[in-house]
Scaffold this active site. Structure first.
Site, short mmCIF file in Angstrom:
data_model
loop_
_atom_site.label_atom_id
_atom_site.label_comp_id
_atom_site.label_asym_id
_atom_site.label_seq_id
_atom_site.Cartn_x
_atom_site.Cartn_y
_atom_site.Cartn_z
N PRO A 105 51.92 49.33 -12.50
CA PRO A 105 51.18 48.10 -11.95
C PRO A 105 49.74 48.55 -11.64
O PRO A 105 49.50 49.79 -10.84
CB PRO A 105 51.90 47.77 -10.71
CG PRO A 105 53.24 48.26 -11.20
CD PRO A 105 53.12 49.42 -11.95
N GLU A 106 48.70 47.74 -11.70
CA GLU A 106 47.24 48.16 -11.61
C GLU A 106 46.60 47.00 -10.55
O GLU A 106 47.45 46.52 -9.83
CB GLU A 106 46.58 48.14 -12.76
CG GLU A 106 47.17 49.23 -13.68
CD GLU A 106 46.34 49.11 -15.08
OE1 GLU A 106 44.96 48.91 -14.93
OE2 GLU A 106 46.85 49.71 -15.88
N LYS B 128 45.93 50.45 -5.71
CA LYS B 128 47.29 50.30 -6.06
C LYS B 128 48.50 50.15 -4.88
O LYS B 128 49.60 50.33 -5.15
CB LYS B 128 47.65 51.32 -6.95
CG LYS B 128 46.87 51.32 -8.41
CD LYS B 128 47.37 52.44 -9.27
CE LYS B 128 46.31 52.32 -10.68
NZ LYS B 128 46.63 53.22 -11.49
N HIS C 122 69.35 51.18 -8.30
CA HIS C 122 68.03 51.69 -8.19
C HIS C 122 67.40 51.09 -6.96
O HIS C 122 66.02 51.07 -6.96
CB HIS C 122 67.31 51.40 -9.54
CG HIS C 122 67.81 52.19 -10.63
ND1 HIS C 122 67.80 53.51 -10.49
CD2 HIS C 122 68.40 51.64 -11.65
CE1 HIS C 122 68.46 54.06 -11.85
NE2 HIS C 122 68.69 52.73 -12.31
N ARG D 100 62.73 55.31 -11.40
CA ARG D 100 62.27 56.67 -11.67
C ARG D 100 61.77 57.41 -10.36
O ARG D 100 61.43 58.59 -10.43
CB ARG D 100 60.97 56.66 -12.57
CG ARG D 100 61.17 55.92 -13.88
CD ARG D 100 60.02 55.99 -14.83
NE ARG D 100 59.97 55.31 -16.00
CZ ARG D 100 59.19 55.30 -16.89
NH1 ARG D 100 57.91 55.85 -16.70
NH2 ARG D 100 59.32 54.64 -17.98
N ARG E 62 45.56 60.58 -19.58
CA ARG E 62 46.40 59.26 -20.12
C ARG E 62 45.73 59.04 -21.49
O ARG E 62 44.74 59.12 -21.83
CB ARG E 62 46.00 58.05 -18.94
CG ARG E 62 46.52 58.31 -17.59
CD ARG E 62 47.82 58.30 -17.48
NE ARG E 62 48.46 57.04 -17.88
CZ ARG E 62 48.57 56.01 -17.15
NH1 ARG E 62 48.11 55.89 -15.63
NH2 ARG E 62 49.15 54.80 -17.42
#
Length: 295
Positions: free
Chosen positions: A2-3, A58, A94, A134, A280
Site C-alpha cells: 500500500p502506498e 505510508k 493471520h 507476512r 525495487r
C-alpha cells in the site's frame, strides 16, 4: 505494498468507523507486530477516545484524546485492516492484532423525544482487525503523533526545489530518491514512482543529481495527481498483492496504470523496459521517457 493512495483510503475509512469511539482493547497475538514498541506505552493508549485518523506517507496515525502519543499502523507488504462484528471468528490465523472499539457515544440522545425521529442511534461496538500474513507490518506508539518519515506527499513543504536539493547529494537513479521514505517525501512506492515518472517523461534510471528543478516539480505534480485519482477508486490492487479496503473491496486503479506491472506501455504500445532501481523493480517506456531528458 500500500502506498499513499491506499493508506489514505484506509485512514479515511478508519476515521469514519473509529472517530468518537473508545479504544476499549488492543490485543496483539504476534510479537513482530509490536517489535518496535514498548508494551506499556501501547497499553496506555487503551481506554482513550479516538479523535482522528489520518495518513502520513505510508503510516496510518490514530490520534487519541488526552494522549501525548498516537497509535501508528504500517501495513507494509501484506497488511490489511478489516472491519468485523465483535466476537465473530477470525477469517484465518493471520490476524495478529485487533482494535476493539466501543459503541459510538451519543450523550445527547433523548430517547423519549419525538425530535429524535429519523436520527441515527448510537452505533454498537465494532472491531478492526489487523491481518498481516507476512508479518512485515506493525503497530507502533508514535510520540507526539509524529510518523518517523519524511514529509507527506501532499505536504506543501515538499516542492520541486526541495527534491532537487536532496537529489543533488545522491548518486542514485531518480526512482531510488522517490522510494526513500526517510528523506524528501513519504508515501511514494513502486507504482506511484513508475507512473509519475512516465507522466513526467523521465527515465527512472536517470542520475537523480542531474535532474533540473523543473523536472522534479513535474514528477511531484504527476505523483500527487495520480494519487488523487487512485484514491477516488480505492487504490491499486494487483494480482500478487493483497490490498483491500476495510470492507474487503479491492481498488480498481490498476486498470489505469500506464507502465507499472505492464509488458507494454499503455500510451504507445512499446514494450516496457525493466531494471532494479533502489532495490525495487522499475518499469518504464523508452519511447515516452527519453533516457537523456533532464528538464
Amino acid at each position: 505494498m500500500p502506498e499513499a493512495a491506499e493508506v489514505a483510503v484506509a485512514a479515511a475509512q478508519l476515521h469514519q468507523v473509529a472517530a468518537g469511539r473508545e479504544l476499549s482493547a488492543l490485543p496483539v497475538t504476534h510479537p513482530r507486530t509490536v517489535r518496535h514498541t514498548d508494551p506499556v506505552s501501547l497499553a496506555a493508549l487503551v481506554g482513550r477516545r479516538v479523535t482522528r485518523v489520518r495518513s502520513h506517507g505510508k503510516w496510518i496515525v490514530v490520534d487519541l484524546d488526552g494522549a501525548d502519543a498516537a497509535l501508528g499502523i504500517h501495513l507494509r507488504m501484506s497488511g490489511q485492516l478489516l472491519v468485523a462484528e465483535p466476537g465473530t471468528p477470525h477469517p484465518d490465523r493471520h490476524v495478529h492484532a485487533t482494535l476493539a472499539l466501543g459503541p459510538h457515544p451519543d450523550p445527547f440522545w433523548p430517547t423519549d423525544s419525538p425530535a429524535c425521529e429519523g436520527i441515527r442511534r448510537p452505533e454498537r461496538a465494532v472491531e478492526v482487525r489487523f491481518r498481516d500474513p507476512r508479518t512485515f507490518g506493525e503497530l507502533r506508539v508514535l510520540p507526539h503523533g509524529v510518523a518517523p518519515v519524511a514529509p507527506d506527499l501532499f505536504d506543501p513543504a515538499v516542492t520541486g526545489s526541495s527534491l532537487h536539493a536532496l537529489a543533488a547529494r545522491r548518486r542514485v537513479g531518480v526512482k531510488a530518491v522517490l522510494l526513500d521514505q526517510t528523506q524528501g517525501v513519504a508515501g511514494i512506492g513502486s507504482y506511484l514512482a513508475d507512473e509519475a515518472l512516465h507522466r513526467a517523461g523521465i527515465d527512472p534510471t536517470a542520475p537523480a543529481g542531474e535532474l533540473a528543478t523543473s523536472a522534479w516539480e513535474r514528477i511531484l505534480v504527476a505523483a500527487r495527481a495520480i494519487a488523487v485519482d487512485s484514491i477516488a477508486v480505492g487504490g491499486v490492487t494487483l494480482e500478487d498483492e493483497g490490498w483491500v479496503d476495510l470492507w474487503g473491496r479491492p481498488g480498481t486503479y490498476a486498470a489505469q496504470l500506464q507502465v507499472h506491472a505492464r509488458a507494454t506501455c499503455a500510451a504507445c504500445d512499446t514494450p516496457t523496459s525493466s531494471a532494479v532501481v533502489g532495490g525495487r523493480r522499475a518499469r518504464w517506456c523508452r519511447r515516452c521517457q527519453h533516457p537523456r531528458r533532464r528538464r
